[in-house]
Design a protein around this motif. Structure first.
Motif, mmCIF file in Angstrom:
data_model
loop_
_atom_site.group_PDB
_atom_site.id
_atom_site.type_symbol
_atom_site.label_atom_id
_atom_site.label_comp_id
_atom_site.label_asym_id
_atom_site.label_seq_id
_atom_site.Cartn_x
_atom_site.Cartn_y
_atom_site.Cartn_z
ATOM 1 N N ALA A 287 -7.714 5.387 -15.462
ATOM 2 C CA ALA A 287 -7.131 5.169 -14.140
ATOM 3 C C ALA A 287 -6.668 3.730 -13.975
ATOM 4 N N LEU A 288 -7.462 2.799 -14.466
ATOM 5 C CA LEU A 288 -7.078 1.385 -14.392
ATOM 6 C C LEU A 288 -5.855 1.100 -15.257
ATOM 7 N N GLY A 289 -5.704 1.848 -16.351
ATOM 8 C CA GLY A 289 -4.513 1.692 -17.179
ATOM 9 C C GLY A 289 -3.258 2.065 -16.421
ATOM 10 N N VAL A 290 -3.320 3.186 -15.693
ATOM 11 C CA VAL A 290 -2.180 3.612 -14.879
ATOM 12 C C VAL A 290 -1.889 2.585 -13.784
ATOM 13 N N ALA A 291 -2.940 2.143 -13.108
ATOM 14 C CA ALA A 291 -2.766 1.179 -12.017
ATOM 15 C C ALA A 291 -2.224 -0.148 -12.530
ATOM 16 N N THR A 292 -2.658 -0.549 -13.718
ATOM 17 C CA THR A 292 -2.149 -1.797 -14.303
ATOM 18 C C THR A 292 -0.644 -1.722 -14.516
ATOM 19 N N ALA B 57 -3.654 0.275 -4.192
ATOM 20 C CA ALA B 57 -3.345 1.641 -3.781
ATOM 21 C C ALA B 57 -3.323 2.571 -4.985
ATOM 22 N N SER B 58 -2.647 2.138 -6.040
ATOM 23 C CA SER B 58 -2.585 2.964 -7.243
ATOM 24 C C SER B 58 -3.969 3.157 -7.848
ATOM 25 N N THR B 59 -4.763 2.077 -7.874
ATOM 26 C CA THR B 59 -6.113 2.161 -8.432
ATOM 27 C C THR B 59 -6.964 3.173 -7.671
ATOM 28 N N SER B 60 -6.933 3.106 -6.349
ATOM 29 C CA SER B 60 -7.764 4.003 -5.551
ATOM 30 C C SER B 60 -7.377 5.460 -5.781
ATOM 31 N N TRP B 61 -6.078 5.733 -5.887
ATOM 32 C CA TRP B 61 -5.654 7.116 -6.080
ATOM 33 C C TRP B 61 -6.001 7.621 -7.488
ATOM 34 N N GLN B 62 -5.763 6.779 -8.493
ATOM 35 C CA GLN B 62 -6.068 7.197 -9.862
ATOM 36 C C GLN B 62 -7.566 7.414 -10.053
ATOM 37 N N LEU B 63 -8.394 6.583 -9.420
ATOM 38 C CA LEU B 63 -9.842 6.771 -9.497
ATOM 39 C C LEU B 63 -10.256 8.069 -8.804
ATOM 40 N N LEU B 64 -9.548 8.420 -7.744
ATOM 41 C CA LEU B 64 -9.822 9.693 -7.073
ATOM 42 C C LEU B 64 -9.520 10.866 -8.004
ATOM 43 N N LEU C 169 0.832 -1.206 0.000
ATOM 44 C CA LEU C 169 0.000 0.000 0.000
ATOM 45 C C LEU C 169 0.867 1.256 0.000
ATOM 46 N N LEU C 170 1.863 1.271 0.876
ATOM 47 C CA LEU C 170 2.743 2.429 0.959
ATOM 48 C C LEU C 170 3.508 2.633 -0.352
ATOM 49 N N ALA C 171 3.948 1.537 -0.950
ATOM 50 C CA ALA C 171 4.676 1.636 -2.209
ATOM 51 C C ALA C 171 3.767 2.159 -3.316
ATOM 52 N N GLY C 172 2.548 1.630 -3.374
ATOM 53 C CA GLY C 172 1.611 2.052 -4.410
ATOM 54 C C GLY C 172 1.251 3.519 -4.298
ATOM 55 N N TYR C 173 0.951 3.969 -3.076
ATOM 56 C CA TYR C 173 0.632 5.385 -2.883
ATOM 57 C C TYR C 173 1.861 6.267 -3.097
ATOM 58 N N GLY C 174 3.020 5.744 -2.735
ATOM 59 C CA GLY C 174 4.242 6.524 -2.885
ATOM 60 C C GLY C 174 4.544 6.875 -4.325
ATOM 61 N N ILE C 175 4.280 5.949 -5.249
ATOM 62 C CA ILE C 175 4.543 6.222 -6.669
ATOM 63 C C ILE C 175 3.368 6.907 -7.340
ATOM 64 N N ALA C 176 2.146 6.757 -6.782
ATOM 65 C CA ALA C 176 0.946 7.279 -7.444
ATOM 66 C C ALA C 176 0.604 8.707 -7.055
ATOM 67 N N ILE C 177 0.817 9.060 -5.787
ATOM 68 C CA ILE C 177 0.323 10.348 -5.291
ATOM 69 C C ILE C 177 0.996 11.566 -5.944
ATOM 70 N N PRO C 178 2.312 11.565 -6.171
ATOM 71 C CA PRO C 178 2.880 12.741 -6.850
ATOM 72 C C PRO C 178 2.251 12.907 -8.236
ATOM 73 N N VAL C 179 1.523 14.005 -8.442
ATOM 74 C CA VAL C 179 0.781 14.202 -9.692
ATOM 75 C C VAL C 179 1.710 14.822 -10.722
ATOM 76 N N GLY C 180 2.090 14.025 -11.706
ATOM 77 C CA GLY C 180 2.918 14.503 -12.797
ATOM 78 C C GLY C 180 2.110 14.578 -14.085
ATOM 79 N N ALA C 181 2.792 14.298 -15.198
ATOM 80 C CA ALA C 181 2.134 14.399 -16.500
ATOM 81 C C ALA C 181 0.991 13.397 -16.642
#
Length: 205
Positions: free
Chosen positions: A42-47, A158-165, A9-21
């Motif tokens: 969003a699912l594409g990013v999480a995949t 973690a990545s999925t939840s953030w990207q969906l947000l 979870l921490l790893a997924g949020y760590g790479i997902a939360i910084p909003v870049g391009a």
């Protein structure tokens, strides 16, 4: 197993939360089209994040030496793709504005297209696999197969939840933009931001 889940979870949020391009494009795409397209994007990013987490856990120390020599070409390709997307976004918005299409600036966008576009954008980012590999190599113990599976699934969730947000935020933004001029302005601003991020990627290796 719980430790592996929390680490994932921490790893997924760590790479997902910084909003870049990628995050910027996800929000802009959802605002211009629909929440359904945004959810698939969003699912594409999480995949991609999940795949890189899987590669890192399975490859271990063999991953970093393979990625490092090609990180510069990947960075260049990623920047060029971002520039093309920014140009396409601006051109589509201008064309739609001329046709007075207030509901959808990108009628040709489909959920499948959104998914694979964002998947490709994220896969081209070598930082992701290096990030996950560093986390795996930083572990003090050798994880079991179950721990590896739990880690990858947790990172994906973690990545999925953030990207969906982010996609949900884009949908709210799209609803708030009720005039053609507001939609055009937002599309051009997002294109400008994506262009700036691409230039930053090229000038800051």
């Amino acid at each position: 197993m719980i430790a592996a889940f929390m680490a994932g979870l921490l790893a997924g949020y760590g790479i997902a939360i910084p909003v870049g391009a990628v995050g910027t494009y996800l929000v802009a795409l959802t605002a211009r089209t629909s929440l359904k397209n945004g959810a698939y994007a969003a699912l594409g990013v999480a995949t991609a994040d999940g795949l890189y987490a899987l590669i890192a856990t399975l490859g271990g120390s063999a991953i970093a030496p393979l990625i490092t020599p090609i990180s510069s070409p990947l960075r260049l390709i990623s920047a060029l793709v971002l520039l093309l997307l920014a140009l396409r976004c601006a051109a589509t918005a201008l064309a739609a504005h001329r046709r007075h299409q207030t509901s959808n600036h990108a009628p040709e966008t489909t959920p499948a297209r959104a998914y694979f576009t964002l998947l490709g954008m994220t896969v081209l980012n070598p930082t992701t696999v290096i990030y996950f590999t560093a986390l795996v190599l930083g572990g003090r113990t050798t994880p079991t197969l179950l721990d590896q599976v739990v880690f990858v699934l947790a990172a994906f969730l973690a990545s999925t939840s953030w990207q969906l947000l982010l996609a949900s935020g884009g949908a709210l933004l799209g609803r708030a933009l009720t005039t053609p001029r507001a939609r055009l302005t937002t599309a051009l601003l997002s294109s400008s931001l994506i262009t700036a991020l691409a230039i930053h990627l090229l000038t800051n290796p």
